[in-house]
Design an enzyme around this catalytic site. Structure first.
Site, PDB file in Angstrom:
ATOM      1  N   PRO A   7      46.831  31.578  39.267  1.00 48.81           N
ATOM      2  CA  PRO A   7      46.073  32.201  40.358  1.00 48.81           C
ATOM      3  C   PRO A   7      45.710  31.129  41.378  1.00 48.81           C
ATOM      4  O   PRO A   7      45.233  30.062  41.017  1.00 48.81           O
ATOM      5  CB  PRO A   7      44.817  32.726  39.647  1.00 48.81           C
ATOM      6  CG  PRO A   7      44.614  31.781  38.498  1.00 48.81           C
ATOM      7  CD  PRO A   7      45.998  31.356  38.065  1.00 48.81           C
ATOM      8  N   MET A   8      45.973  31.385  42.642  1.00 44.46           N
ATOM      9  CA  MET A   8      45.570  30.467  43.714  1.00 44.46           C
ATOM     10  C   MET A   8      44.974  31.301  44.838  1.00 44.46           C
ATOM     11  O   MET A   8      45.701  31.980  45.573  1.00 44.46           O
ATOM     12  CB  MET A   8      46.758  29.651  44.223  1.00 44.46           C
ATOM     13  CG  MET A   8      47.223  28.564  43.277  1.00 44.46           C
ATOM     14  SD  MET A   8      48.599  27.605  43.981  1.00 44.46           S
ATOM     15  CE  MET A   8      47.783  26.757  45.347  1.00 44.46           C
ATOM     16  N   GLN A   9      43.657  31.263  44.923  1.00 43.77           N
ATOM     17  CA  GLN A   9      42.969  32.098  45.895  1.00 43.77           C
ATOM     18  C   GLN A   9      43.416  31.788  47.317  1.00 43.77           C
ATOM     19  O   GLN A   9      43.447  30.641  47.742  1.00 43.77           O
ATOM     20  CB  GLN A   9      41.450  31.886  45.769  1.00 43.77           C
ATOM     21  CG  GLN A   9      40.612  32.860  46.558  1.00 43.77           C
ATOM     22  CD  GLN A   9      40.740  34.285  46.030  1.00 43.77           C
ATOM     23  OE1 GLN A   9      41.169  34.496  44.901  1.00 43.77           O
ATOM     24  NE2 GLN A   9      40.382  35.257  46.849  1.00 43.77           N
ATOM     25  N   GLN A  68      42.547  38.576  37.131  1.00 41.55           N
ATOM     26  CA  GLN A  68      41.541  37.552  36.866  1.00 41.55           C
ATOM     27  C   GLN A  68      40.202  37.985  37.457  1.00 41.55           C
ATOM     28  O   GLN A  68      40.125  38.419  38.607  1.00 41.55           O
ATOM     29  CB  GLN A  68      41.933  36.205  37.468  1.00 41.55           C
ATOM     30  CG  GLN A  68      40.920  35.107  37.126  1.00 41.55           C
ATOM     31  CD  GLN A  68      41.228  33.767  37.765  1.00 41.55           C
ATOM     32  OE1 GLN A  68      40.988  33.591  38.945  1.00 41.55           O
ATOM     33  NE2 GLN A  68      41.759  32.837  36.973  1.00 41.55           N
ATOM     34  N   CYS A  98      37.648  27.531  39.284  1.00 42.18           N
ATOM     35  CA  CYS A  98      37.775  27.438  40.741  1.00 42.18           C
ATOM     36  C   CYS A  98      36.794  26.410  41.299  1.00 42.18           C
ATOM     37  O   CYS A  98      35.586  26.512  41.073  1.00 42.18           O
ATOM     38  CB  CYS A  98      37.520  28.796  41.382  1.00 42.18           C
ATOM     39  SG  CYS A  98      37.592  28.747  43.192  1.00 42.18           S
ATOM     40  N   LYS A 139      40.532  30.441  32.025  1.00 41.48           N
ATOM     41  CA  LYS A 139      41.060  29.252  32.697  1.00 41.48           C
ATOM     42  C   LYS A 139      39.906  28.309  33.000  1.00 41.48           C
ATOM     43  O   LYS A 139      38.939  28.692  33.657  1.00 41.48           O
ATOM     44  CB  LYS A 139      41.795  29.625  33.981  1.00 41.48           C
ATOM     45  CG  LYS A 139      42.548  28.452  34.618  1.00 41.48           C
ATOM     46  CD  LYS A 139      43.445  28.932  35.764  1.00 41.48           C
ATOM     47  CE  LYS A 139      44.365  27.806  36.238  1.00 41.48           C
ATOM     48  NZ  LYS A 139      43.652  26.719  36.913  1.00 41.48           N
ATOM     49  N   GLY A 224      51.033  26.172  39.847  1.00 42.79           N
ATOM     50  CA  GLY A 224      50.479  26.775  41.048  1.00 42.79           C
ATOM     51  C   GLY A 224      51.114  26.209  42.294  1.00 42.79           C
ATOM     52  O   GLY A 224      52.088  26.738  42.824  1.00 42.79           O
TER      53      GLY A 224
END
Length: 310
Positions: A7-9, A68, A98, A139, A224
């Site tokens: 996941p990469m916002q 997520q 994050c 994570k 990522g």
């Protein structure tokens, strides 16, 4: 070996997931985080961040997608997890890594690393709420500003009932500094736990993947930023394939520019493709030339025209 798309916002959105899974064999994708505050979110929020839910939780090429969640209230996380599962998510992932100041300022993401007990309670609430046949993953990073609590954090995840844990080999304070990657500590965490540990961080090429697997003892990798630098990174990591040639990447960019986005305000694809080209520039000199060609674009239509220019 599994290779999982991280996941990469604000980067790995549904459209990028769609494009990358078309040219790879990723075993799983994790969505950008769904922010949970103090209420049950409407279905439209989940569909916006994970439109794959309308396809039984798969990308069009068949890669499963896991929602997520990001938040600090165990009860609310659990309620929203049930909704995500009911809509078709392939399990639930909890964001405890994050590093965004905005997210951390609201006591979310990596801020939970300072509170292993809260990680335990959140994980436990998710595990109790989510049917046992669906995985619950977490994570994390190695800690907030040092690695002194790495074991306590990992223990909280396992004791809370998580199916597996992804460990990014840096602390929050380390950010993304290459010289701070600590695969050795991931290895120590793996040796301590009985659940699978997925290694994450500084995996850019086939040799990086081999080195990470060797040094951590992990069987699975999460990637990522590297997946944006080399769009077929999963194939590269699994079979030492050659990186995708530039002419194929051009086709991907053109396809991305032509995707209709119902949430687009008109500048979405322009900003995202410029962003992607900055990642591609680390591996492809041609990316700079394309960036120069589109850098003054302000509309999606102008972007399409310039990307299609010979």
């Amino acid at each position: 070996m599994r290779v999982i798309l991280a996941p990469m916002q604000g980067v790995l959105d549904p459209f990028v997931r769609e494009l990358l899974t078309e040219v790879n064999d990723y075993d799983l994708c994790i969505t950008e985080f769904v922010r949970v505050v103090d209420q049950l979110l409407p279905e439209k929020v989940f569909y916006r961040l994970c439109p794959e839910l309308k396809n039984q939780g798969f990308t069009s090429s068949g890669t499963p997608v896991r929602v997520q969640l990001l938040g600090q209230h165990p009860k609310c996380l659990a309620e929203n997890a049930i909704r995500a599962i009911d809509l078709g998510s392939h399990g639930i992932d909890l964001n405890c890594g994050c590093p965004s100041k905005t997210v951390n300022g609201s006591n979310g993401g990596a801020a939970l690393l300072k509170q292993p007990e809260l990680i335990y309670r959140a994980t436990q609430a998710l595990r109790r709420a989510v049917p046992s046949e669906f995985p619950v993953s977490v994570k994390v990073r190695l800690g907030w500003d040092d690695i002194s609590q790495a074991f306590e954090i990992a223990d909280a995840v396992e004791q809370g009932g998580a199916t597996e844990i992804t460990v990014h080999g840096r602390t929050k304070a380390d950010g993304y500094r290459a010289d701070r990657i600590n695969w050795k500590k991931i290895s120590e965490v793996r040796e301590r736990l009985s659940i699978p540990v997925i290694a994450n961080g500084e995996i850019w090429h086939w040799q990086d993947g081999q080195d990470c697997l060797s040094q951590t003892g992990c069987q699975d990798l999460m990637v990522g930023r590297g997946a944006l630098n080399i769009p077929n990174l999963s194939h590269v990591l699994k079979s030492n394939a050659e990186k995708m040639p530039w002419y194929e990447i051009q086709k991907i960019l053109q396809k991305y520019a032509n995707v209709e986005n119902e949430y687009d305000s008109g500048f979405y694809h322009v900003a995202r493709i410029k962003q992607w080209l900055r990642y591609l520039n680390k591996e492809y000199n041609e990316a700079n030339q394309v960036f120069d060609k589109i850098k003054t674009c302000q509309t999606a239509e102008d972007l399409k025209l310039r990307l299609n220019e010979k």
